[in-house]
Design an enzyme around this catalytic site. Structure first.
Site, PDB file in Angstrom:
ATOM      1  N   ALA A  15     -32.049 -19.886 -19.607  1.00  0.00           N
ATOM      2  CA  ALA A  15     -30.936 -20.370 -20.419  1.00  0.00           C
ATOM      3  C   ALA A  15     -31.165 -21.849 -20.696  1.00  0.00           C
ATOM      4  O   ALA A  15     -31.944 -22.507 -20.008  1.00  0.00           O
ATOM      5  CB  ALA A  15     -29.608 -20.146 -19.709  1.00  0.00           C
ATOM      6  N   MET A  16     -30.471 -22.380 -21.699  1.00  0.00           N
ATOM      7  CA  MET A  16     -30.644 -23.781 -22.074  1.00  0.00           C
ATOM      8  C   MET A  16     -29.319 -24.381 -22.490  1.00  0.00           C
ATOM      9  O   MET A  16     -28.567 -23.808 -23.273  1.00  0.00           O
ATOM     10  CB  MET A  16     -31.663 -23.886 -23.213  1.00  0.00           C
ATOM     11  CG  MET A  16     -31.923 -25.320 -23.648  1.00  0.00           C
ATOM     12  SD  MET A  16     -32.552 -26.336 -22.290  1.00  0.00           S
ATOM     13  CE  MET A  16     -32.027 -27.973 -22.822  1.00  0.00           C
ATOM     14  N   ASN A  31     -27.940 -26.532 -24.457  1.00  0.00           N
ATOM     15  CA  ASN A  31     -27.721 -27.256 -25.708  1.00  0.00           C
ATOM     16  C   ASN A  31     -26.244 -27.629 -25.851  1.00  0.00           C
ATOM     17  O   ASN A  31     -25.365 -26.817 -25.592  1.00  0.00           O
ATOM     18  CB  ASN A  31     -28.128 -26.379 -26.888  1.00  0.00           C
ATOM     19  CG  ASN A  31     -29.441 -25.663 -26.653  1.00  0.00           C
ATOM     20  OD1 ASN A  31     -30.456 -26.294 -26.413  1.00  0.00           O
ATOM     21  ND2 ASN A  31     -29.404 -24.345 -26.707  1.00  0.00           N
ATOM     22  N   GLU A  84     -24.904 -23.830 -17.005  1.00  0.00           N
ATOM     23  CA  GLU A  84     -25.178 -24.442 -18.305  1.00  0.00           C
ATOM     24  C   GLU A  84     -23.971 -25.228 -18.808  1.00  0.00           C
ATOM     25  O   GLU A  84     -24.118 -26.281 -19.439  1.00  0.00           O
ATOM     26  CB  GLU A  84     -25.580 -23.373 -19.314  1.00  0.00           C
ATOM     27  CG  GLU A  84     -26.766 -22.508 -18.897  1.00  0.00           C
ATOM     28  CD  GLU A  84     -27.989 -23.297 -18.483  1.00  0.00           C
ATOM     29  OE1 GLU A  84     -28.229 -24.378 -19.067  1.00  0.00           O
ATOM     30  OE2 GLU A  84     -28.710 -22.862 -17.566  1.00  0.00           O
TER      31      GLU A  84
END
Length: 809
Positions: free
Chosen positions: A264-265, A267, A298
């Site tokens: 996952a990222m 952003n 996240e």
């Protein structure tokens, strides 16, 4: 094209010279509908502190045109992914048009075609320095700037970005232009563009506009889980906003679940997750807990990493350790997953201990001379030990002071960049404690302290020969029947600390507050291991088994005792998440830490425990999954066959177990694949074939994972890899250990997430022996091995050596 890795000194020099005000990014995705090229025009407004000086902009794409302050630059001047910028003015405008056609390997961008319906999806992820692969930028965390995106995409596609779209207008007969609102000042690595014919769900909760996206072939699964995901997201935003005294400052918060992503990222405002988290069968309690952990991890980055960002990658742990700690903390405080600290111990913290005792360890605040080394530090020290050390800091200063320090930190540094001293100064001011010695001891030294209770003395020793770290912990006392007798709080400040602990049986590090290898007397260790099920709460029970696991890894205990401890505890444990975590740990003990001659016996013990547990509604699902990995008796297989009739996930597991036992049913595999709606069902079928003790089957699986790379990253790849490396198939698997070493050089082409998944996930633990370990050691010392592969090899070497010792004991 050779690509240079930005060094710390270069980044510092560039940050001293330049201030970046704004990026206007025009991105054209229309070439990806049927081709492989994404085009970009980056217009960058920036200032130079020294007019006349030169610098460079990062761009790892085919530059077609570059104009600096109205003057044409030569595209051929790009070297090592850098475009020189000569004779800068005080105020500058750079315009660079570029094209990127490497969109199939996950380096910054991935174009995927859904095998289920032929639809194309595109996702981007830029950590640590891969925004430069899509457009020209100053790709380092401390040159934050406003980003404004305009994206041209096929008419049927939906585009997501960090901000909400302001306009969506037709452009020609088959495209639409999406113009997004400007972002707040962001580091380049947390920007994003995702696109495709997404299935989209939106809901307004507590004033936030929440979005969920998936590929269309998973629409039914997203719909099934939408209520839970929206509720979890709203709870997290409320929890963090209140606790940090800084509500998330943007109305829109999107989460896209995308194919073939290995993680996952974070952003800003638009998180990207692997769509492996959209579980194809009804998820177990633990799977839901795992997904909640990642969603909250996240989300925590919105504050720690995005709002406030480390200046350079040597403070990467400030991002990842904090997000890991915050997600577990929020799970306990704001969700139904209140046993998260117990499962975190079995999942994450044991990984931190494993790496910290190996040559792959490093200080939490590591030396990161360049970005390539930063990528290698996305590991169990940065995430898992870092999280545990933050938990210890919260215990050391008190949680109230810890949270007060965080509030002050966010208020003081919003939209800026920081170093470690900024954070520790906030904690020191809030707690009134001088944390300079604590900081050096915990963050600048590697290794795990040993704490041993000897009568009324708690002895502390550090592996580096220096003074032990300061520890604040609790020691619990129990009677001979394990009835609680009280506990004492202890602050360790030297090699010996006098303590008075009630009771006759003692548990060191009760509450799991510190990060240390702990031991009590032999009688206490054995009593806690055998009677863990009678301890008062899931964390205390889990700690007893985790201590036994540490004894196994340290060569002080055999796998049979650990398996007995696990089977004894799961028979009494009430927490669904803990039971599932324990069963998975039991499988590790049986398959990787047990002498081969005894694997069938211990497998049978685990199978019996799982079969008994299958009668409990709360634990039936993980029990049946464990039984599907261990069953040998006809009655067990019959139980599985009956249960798998209406459970596709279990049916795949049963077919894989049957194949491992030599009973491969090709017709059953084909029939199940035909009725499985999962667009990645081919990977489940491949996992069944990979279970065979057969050279052709192993070769097919190897090629699919390592050569063709057609197995989706994430859980699908882990499943196929797990079925490939079977412990009792050493003869057919032996050649693949060396093939793993031969493949190391190729892993870098898979992007950061893909590289980490391959180099770590395919390490041949099942077949390691002394000869392989010697070859792997030589590979780790090769001068041309990249930092990520070297770290994985060093960790694998140490773990493999310990496994060999346990398997030959």
């Amino acid at each position: 094209m050779p690509i240079a890795s930005l060094t710390r000194e270069e980044a510092a020099d560039r940050a001293a010279l330049l201030t970046v005000d704004r990026y206007d990014l025009d991105v054209d995705l229309t070439g990806l509908l049927e081709g492989d090229t994404v085009r970009s025009t980056a217009t960058i407004a920036f200032r130079s502190a020294r007019p006349g000086a030169g610098s460079f902009v990062d761009v790892v794409a085919d530059v077609e045109r570059a104009v600096l302050n109205g003057a044409e630059l030569d595209p051929a001047s790009v070297q090592d992914g850098r475009l020189p910028l000569p004779d800068l003015q005080g105020d500058n405008v750079l315009v660079v048009t570029a094209a990127q056609s490497r969109t199939a390997d996950g380096q910054g961008v991935l174009r995927t075609v859904d095998a289920a319906d032929g639809l194309v999806y595109v996702w981007m992820t830029f950590e640590p320095d891969e925004a430069r692969r899509l457009w020209a930028c100053f790709d380092q965390p401390d040159l934050k700037a406003v980003h404004r995106f305009t994206v041209l995409a096929p008419e049927s596609w939906t585009v997501t970005n960090n901000s909400a779209p302001e306009t969506i207008e037709p452009e020609g007969p088959e495209a639409r232009r999406w113009t997004f609102a400007p972002t707040p000042p962001l580091s380049t690595y947390v920007t994003v563009v995702n696109a495709g014919p997404f299935h989209q769900l939106r809901r307004t909760v507590d004033g936030y506009d929440l979005g969920l996206y998936s590929r269309r072939s998973l629409a039914a699964v997203l719909e099934r889980d939408a209520d839970e995901l929206f509720d979890l997201t709203a709870r997290g935003l409320a929890w963090f906003g209140e606790q940090f005294a800084y509500p998330f400052p943007q109305q829109r918060y999107d989460q896209a679940f995308v194919p073939d992503m290995g993680g996952a990222m974070e952003n800003w405002g638009s998180v990207t997750h692997t769509d492996a988290f959209l579980y194809r069968s009804a998820p177990s309690y633990r799977e839901r807990s795992d997904r909640a952990d990642v969603v909250l991890h996240e989300m925590a980055h919105m504050w720690f990493g995005d709002l406030v960002t480390m200046r350079w990658w040597d403070d990467l742990w400030l991002n990842e350790a904090f997000a890991s700690w915050a997600s577990t903390w929020a799970m306990v405080g704001a969700t139904e997953f209140t046993d998260a600290w117990a499962t975190d111990l079995l999942d994450s913290k044991l990984l931190g201990y494993r790496q910290d005792m190996s040559p792959a360890t490093h200080a939490i605040r590591g030396d990161v001379p360049d970005v390539q080394q930063a990528m290698a530090n996305f590991d169990a020290i940065t995430y898992d030990k870092g999280e545990a050390v933050l938990k210890q800091l919260a215990a050391y200063v008190g949680e109230d002071a810890f949270v007060e320090g965080l509030r002050a930190y966010f208020a003081a540094h919003a939209w800026g960049n920081t170093v470690l001293d900024d954070l520790m100064g906030a904690f020191a001011a809030a707690s009134g404690r001088d944390l300079s010695a604590w900081t050096g001891a915990w963050l600048d030294r590697a290794g795990t302290d040993r704490l041993e209770l000897d009568g009324g003395v708690l002895r502390a020793a550090s592996p580096d020969g220096e003074a032990p770290r300061p520890h604040r912990l609790r020691i619990a006392g129990y009677g001979a029947d394990l009835a609680p007798a009280g506990a004492v709080e202890v602050e360790v400040t030297g090699p010996e600390t006098t303590v008075e602990v009630p009771g006759t049986i003692h548990q060191v590090n009760s509450g799991d507050l510190t990060f240390a290898s702990v031991r009590a007397d032999t009688a206490s260790l054995e009593a806690l291991r055998r009677g863990a099920g009678t301890l008062p709460d899931p964390l205390e029970r889990t700690l007893a088994v985790a201590t036994a696991w540490d004894q196994l890894v340290q060569g002080e205990l055999g796998s049979d005792a650990v398996v007995d401890a696990i089977t004894g505890l799961v028979a009494a444990e009430t927490s669904p998440a803990v039971v599932e975590a324990l069963l998975l740990l039991g499988l590790q003990a049986v398959e990787l830490w047990t002498p081969l001659a005894r694997v069938p016996e211990l497998t049978g013990r685990l199978a019996v425990a799982a079969a008994r547990l299958a009668d409990s509604p709360a634990h039936r699902q993980p029990a049946l999954r464990t039984l599907a990995a261990t069953a040998t008796e006809p009655a067990q297989l019959e139980l599985l066959a009956e249960a798998a009739a209406d459970d596709l996930d279990l049916a795949w597991r049963v077919l894989a177990r049957q194949a491992e036992l030599g009973e491969h049913d090709l017709d059953a595999v084909e029939a199940l694949q035909a009725r499985d709606p999962d667009p990645d069902a081919f990977a489940s079928a491949l996992a069944v074939r990979a279970s065979l003790d057969d050279p052709e089957a192993k070769e097919a699986a190897w090629r699919a994972i390592m050569v063709d790379r057609r197995v989706p990253a994430g859980s699908a790849r882990r499943t196929v890899a797990g079925r490939f490396w079977r412990p009792l198939q050493r003869d057919v698997l032996a050649p693949y250990a060396d093939r793993y070493l031969e493949a190391l050089d190729s892993f870098g082409s898979a992007g950061m997430l893909g590289q980490l998944g391959l180099v770590r996930g395919m390490f041949p633990y099942a077949v390691v022996d002394d000869a392989f370990l010697a070859r792997a050691g030589a590979a780790a010392e090769a001068p041309d091995v990249n930092a990520t592969a070297r770290t994985a090899l060093l960790l694998g070497l140490d773990t493999g050596l310990r496994m060999v010792r346990a398997r030959t004991a």
